[in-house]
Write an enzyme that holds these catalytic residues in place. Structure first.
Site, PDB file in Angstrom:
ATOM      1  N   LYS A  42       0.818  -1.203   0.000  1.00 55.21           N
ATOM      2  CA  LYS A  42       0.000   0.000   0.000  1.00 55.21           C
ATOM      3  C   LYS A  42       0.855   1.256   0.000  1.00 55.21           C
ATOM      4  CE  LYS A  42      -4.047  -1.898   2.363  1.00 55.21           C
ATOM      5  NZ  LYS A  42      -4.873  -1.828   3.578  1.00 55.21           N
ATOM      6  N   SER A 129     -10.828   4.788   7.267  1.00 57.00           N
ATOM      7  CA  SER A 129      -9.688   5.684   7.040  1.00 57.00           C
ATOM      8  C   SER A 129      -9.732   6.252   5.628  1.00 57.00           C
ATOM      9  CB  SER A 129      -8.372   4.927   7.234  1.00 57.00           C
ATOM     10  OG  SER A 129      -8.276   4.423   8.533  1.00 57.00           O
TER      11      SER A 129
HETATM   12  P1  ADP Z   1      -6.553  -3.043   7.433  1.00 60.68           P
HETATM   13  O1  ADP Z   1      -5.793  -2.441   6.291  1.00 60.68           O
HETATM   14  O2  ADP Z   1      -5.780  -4.075   8.194  1.00 60.68           O
HETATM   15  O3  ADP Z   1      -7.951  -3.498   7.117  1.00 60.68           O
HETATM   16  P2  ADP Z   1      -7.681  -0.774   8.864  1.00 60.68           P
HETATM   17  O4  ADP Z   1      -6.903   0.263   9.555  1.00 60.68           O
HETATM   18  O5  ADP Z   1      -8.508  -0.338   7.713  1.00 60.68           O
HETATM   19  O6  ADP Z   1      -6.609  -1.855   8.475  1.00 60.68           O
HETATM   20  O7  ADP Z   1      -8.615  -1.524   9.882  1.00 60.68           O
HETATM   21  C1  ADP Z   1      -8.133  -2.259  10.965  1.00 60.68           C
HETATM   22  C2  ADP Z   1      -9.281  -3.009  11.634  1.00 60.68           C
HETATM   23  O8  ADP Z   1     -10.205  -2.080  12.176  1.00 60.68           O
HETATM   24  C3  ADP Z   1     -10.109  -3.895  10.704  1.00 60.68           C
HETATM   25  O9  ADP Z   1     -10.518  -5.054  11.419  1.00 60.68           O
HETATM   26  C4  ADP Z   1     -11.298  -3.051  10.368  1.00 60.68           C
HETATM   27  O10 ADP Z   1     -12.431  -3.839  10.035  1.00 60.68           O
HETATM   28  C5  ADP Z   1     -11.504  -2.325  11.661  1.00 60.68           C
HETATM   29  N1  ADP Z   1     -12.180  -1.043  11.481  1.00 60.68           N
HETATM   30  C6  ADP Z   1     -11.929  -0.082  10.567  1.00 60.68           C
HETATM   31  N2  ADP Z   1     -12.771   0.952  10.693  1.00 60.68           N
HETATM   32  C7  ADP Z   1     -13.597   0.633  11.728  1.00 60.68           C
HETATM   33  C8  ADP Z   1     -14.707   1.274  12.345  1.00 60.68           C
HETATM   34  N3  ADP Z   1     -15.163   2.446  11.886  1.00 60.68           N
HETATM   35  N4  ADP Z   1     -15.304   0.664  13.380  1.00 60.68           N
HETATM   36  C9  ADP Z   1     -14.857  -0.538  13.802  1.00 60.68           C
HETATM   37  N5  ADP Z   1     -13.831  -1.208  13.262  1.00 60.68           N
HETATM   38  C10 ADP Z   1     -13.208  -0.638  12.239  1.00 60.68           C
END
Ligand code: ADP
Length: 164
Positions: A42, A129
């Site tokens: 990424k 994000s």
């Molecule tokens: P990745 O690239 O490993 O998916 P993220 O930072 O996008 O990393 O997400 C990390 C974890 O947090 C994942 O399990 C994702 O589903 C969870 N997550 C992301 N956004 C939220 C949210 N708004 N509420 C709850 N869990 C979230």
């Protein structure tokens, strides 16, 4: 025995949805290690160091919340920090396929690994994000989606990009 849970993710940047998950996880597990994945595939907005620093600032003074980063396989990292629990969040059905694949693959590679899922907080179900980055990129307000500290860092980052 103390139960250590690793919460791995990109956290580019950390949102209030992630924070809610950490807070709730910290009520259940003895120690939560929020670990920023240094994912070579990424192209991130914030460096791993920047991401870890902002998370550290957010959870400053919290005894059972640590911040770290890792590169490579999550299962190798779990062995390194002597943790068998992975914490992940589920927002909608769309998260399920990927999360199930990861949880089962990790278990296959390292059978003691157990993934625990928490449903996202109701108000954070549509928060990610990438949405935050997109809004901030076009100068929109991300208030309520991320802490003030992250909001300011996003402004700085995109300002610098525009000035380039
Ligand atoms: P990745 O690239 O490993 O998916 P993220 O930072 O996008 O990393 O997400 C990390 C974890 O947090 C994942 O399990 C994702 O589903 C969870 N997550 C992301 N956004 C939220 C949210 N708004 N509420 C709850 N869990 C979230």
């Amino acid at each position: 025995m103390a139960v250590i849970a690793v919460y791995p993710g990109s956290f580019d940047p950390i949102t209030n949805g992630h924070i809610d998950l950490v807070e709730r996880g910290a009520e259940i597990f003895d120690l939560i290690i929020v670990s920023v994945a240094d994912n070579v595939d990424k192209e991130p907005l914030f460096t791993v160091k920047e991401r870890a620093e902002m998370i550290r600032e957010i959870f400053k003074g919290r005894e059972n919340i640590q911040v770290d980063s890792f590169r490579g396989l999550l299962v190798d990292y779990l062995k390194k920090v002597k943790a068998n629990v992975v914490l992940r969040g589920l927002r909608a059905v769309s998260d399920f396929d990927y999360e199930a694949q990861m949880a089962l693959t990790n278990k296959k590679m390292y059978p003691p690994a157990e993934t625990f899922f928490l449903m996202s907080g109701e108000s954070y179900t549509y928060l990610s994000s990438s949405i935050v980055r997109e809004i901030a990129m076009y100068g929109g307000h991300v208030e309520g989606m991320v802490p003030k500290l992250v909001e300011n860092l996003l402004k700085d980052k995109y300002q610098k990009r525009r000035d380039r």
